[in-house]
Scaffold this motif. Structure first.
Motif, PDB file in Angstrom:
ATOM      1  N   VAL A 190       0.847  -1.186   0.000  1.00  0.00           N
ATOM      2  CA  VAL A 190       0.000   0.000   0.000  1.00  0.00           C
ATOM      3  C   VAL A 190       0.884   1.238   0.000  1.00  0.00           C
ATOM      4  N   TYR A 191       0.657   2.095  -0.990  1.00  0.00           N
ATOM      5  CA  TYR A 191       1.330   3.386  -1.059  1.00  0.00           C
ATOM      6  C   TYR A 191       0.356   4.426  -0.540  1.00  0.00           C
ATOM      7  N   LYS A 192       0.882   5.414   0.167  1.00  0.00           N
ATOM      8  CA  LYS A 192       0.045   6.486   0.688  1.00  0.00           C
ATOM      9  C   LYS A 192       0.637   7.821   0.278  1.00  0.00           C
ATOM     10  N   GLY A 193      -0.234   8.769   0.014  1.00  0.00           N
ATOM     11  CA  GLY A 193       0.193  10.101  -0.386  1.00  0.00           C
ATOM     12  C   GLY A 193      -1.016  10.899  -0.811  1.00  0.00           C
ATOM     13  N   LYS A 194      -0.841  11.732  -1.837  1.00  0.00           N
ATOM     14  CA  LYS A 194      -1.956  12.525  -2.360  1.00  0.00           C
ATOM     15  C   LYS A 194      -2.207  12.139  -3.813  1.00  0.00           C
ATOM     16  N   CYS A 195      -3.478  11.980  -4.147  1.00  0.00           N
ATOM     17  CA  CYS A 195      -3.873  11.661  -5.516  1.00  0.00           C
ATOM     18  C   CYS A 195      -3.673  12.910  -6.383  1.00  0.00           C
ATOM     19  N   PRO A 196      -3.728  12.762  -7.723  1.00  0.00           N
ATOM     20  CA  PRO A 196      -3.528  13.930  -8.595  1.00  0.00           C
ATOM     21  C   PRO A 196      -4.502  15.083  -8.299  1.00  0.00           C
ATOM     22  N   GLU A 197      -5.760  14.772  -8.003  1.00  0.00           N
ATOM     23  CA  GLU A 197      -6.739  15.816  -7.744  1.00  0.00           C
ATOM     24  C   GLU A 197      -6.382  16.602  -6.477  1.00  0.00           C
ATOM     25  N   CYS A 198      -5.998  15.885  -5.419  1.00  0.00           N
ATOM     26  CA  CYS A 198      -5.689  16.555  -4.157  1.00  0.00           C
ATOM     27  C   CYS A 198      -4.335  17.259  -4.192  1.00  0.00           C
TER      28      CYS A 198
END
Length: 123
Positions: free
Chosen positions: A112-120
């Motif tokens: 599982v990778y965590k971060g911010k999606c392109p929209e956010c």
């Protein structure tokens, strides 16, 4: 091993509710939570859903992912692939299967990778 073989091997009776759960999970393109599931099948009882998910997960028929807030998401265990969880909007996205490198003797169940999606990340 395909889904029917896993079910038979684990001694599950393929009851109508179990068949419906598998059908709905199989039609999804990303892991779904109980709340998302009930939008498709509002008649299912919460305890029945989670008991079934627990038995299917133990038998490696489904795969569960837990978000940072402790919410569980489920999908069929057809192939191990990484997921991305946006830490802003909480969206979970299945990523293309990639070679998963594991140390000798280790078995990887999930990535599982965590971060911010392109929209956010653009806001």
């Amino acid at each position: 091993m395909n889904l029917d073989e896993k079910i038979t091997l684990n001694g599950f009776r393929l009851t109508a509710p179990r068949k419906k759960i598998l059908s709905i999970l199989g039609a999804q393109h990303h892991p779904i939570s109980f709340e998302e599931y009930t939008l498709i099948d509002p008649a299912i009882d919460k305890s029945t859903f989670y008991r079934t998910m627990q038995a299917f997960e133990k038998a490696d028929i489904i795969h569960g992912i837990e978000s940072d807030e402790g919410k569980r998401y489920f999908e069929l265990s057809e192939n191990v692939h990484p997921h991305f969880i946006c830490q802003s909007c909480r969206t979970i996205v299945c990523l293309s299967p990639q070679p998963i490198i594991s140390p000798d003797g280790y078995i990887i169940d999930s990535v599982v990778y965590k971060g911010k999606c392109p929209e956010c990340s653009s806001s």
